[in-house]
Motif scaffolding. Structure first.
Motif, PDB file in Angstrom:
ATOM      1  N   ASP A  78       1.127  -1.251   0.113  1.00  0.00           N
ATOM      2  CA  ASP A  78       0.361   0.092   0.022  1.00  0.00           C
ATOM      3  C   ASP A  78       1.014   1.272   0.219  1.00  0.00           C
ATOM      4  O   ASP A  78       0.765   2.856  -0.744  1.00  0.00           O
ATOM      5  N   ASP A  81       2.497   1.691  -3.254  1.00  0.00           N
ATOM      6  CA  ASP A  81       0.963   2.598  -4.203  1.00  0.00           C
ATOM      7  C   ASP A  81       0.849   3.750  -4.047  1.00  0.00           C
ATOM      8  O   ASP A  81       1.208   4.126  -5.694  1.00  0.00           O
ATOM      9  N   ASP A  82       0.763   3.849  -2.540  1.00  0.00           N
ATOM     10  CA  ASP A  82       1.126   5.725  -3.273  1.00  0.00           C
ATOM     11  C   ASP A  82       2.486   6.162  -3.256  1.00  0.00           C
ATOM     12  O   ASP A  82       1.713   7.386  -3.854  1.00  0.00           O
ATOM     13  N   ARG A 111      -6.210   0.270  -8.112  1.00  0.00           N
ATOM     14  CA  ARG A 111      -6.728  -1.033  -7.737  1.00  0.00           C
ATOM     15  C   ARG A 111      -8.295  -1.377  -8.305  1.00  0.00           C
ATOM     16  O   ARG A 111      -8.070  -2.742  -8.224  1.00  0.00           O
TER      17      ARG A 111
END
Length: 122
Positions: A78, A81-82, A111
């Protein structure tokens, strides 16, 4: 993600040993690897490895979880991804200039694409 957080993550990856650790954990996937195995694979002394792992955890690029007597580390997908979304946000004033990321230039789009791809394979 704000500029300071992104800069800290990039700075952490600017060290060769931390980049090696990070890439190894990305390749390992969500299950991750025990700290000892990371040290063996990368030929890093325990104290050096511990220092680098702590730094990567602190900036949000990896996670550690207790697994019996050991700690198993994995990439924080996560967080990655950010960081990718931050890096590619509004690229080229909205023009399609990065074909591999054009369809997934935000966390929500990546996503959604992942969900679509998983749904297609079922």
């Amino acid at each position: 993600m704000d500029m300071l957080n992104a800069a800290e993550r990039f700075a952490a990856l600017g060290h060769e040993s931390r980049l090696d650790i990070f890439r190894l954990l990305v390749e390992a996937g969500p299950d991750g690897i025990h700290a000892g195995a990371i040290g063996e694979r990368l030929a890093l002394p325990a104290a050096t490895l511990s220092f680098h792992l702590a730094h990567l955890v602190r900036v949000g690029l990896i996670r550690g979880r207790r697994d019996g007597r050991f700690i198993r580390y994995s990439a924080d997908f996560d967080g990655i991804d950010d960081l990718i979304a931050f890096l590619t946000r509004n690229c080229c004033a909205g023009a399609v200039c990065l074909p591999q990321t054009a369809a997934c230039d935000t966390v929500a789009k990546r996503r959604a694409a992942l969900g679509t791809a998983q749904g297609d394979s079922e």
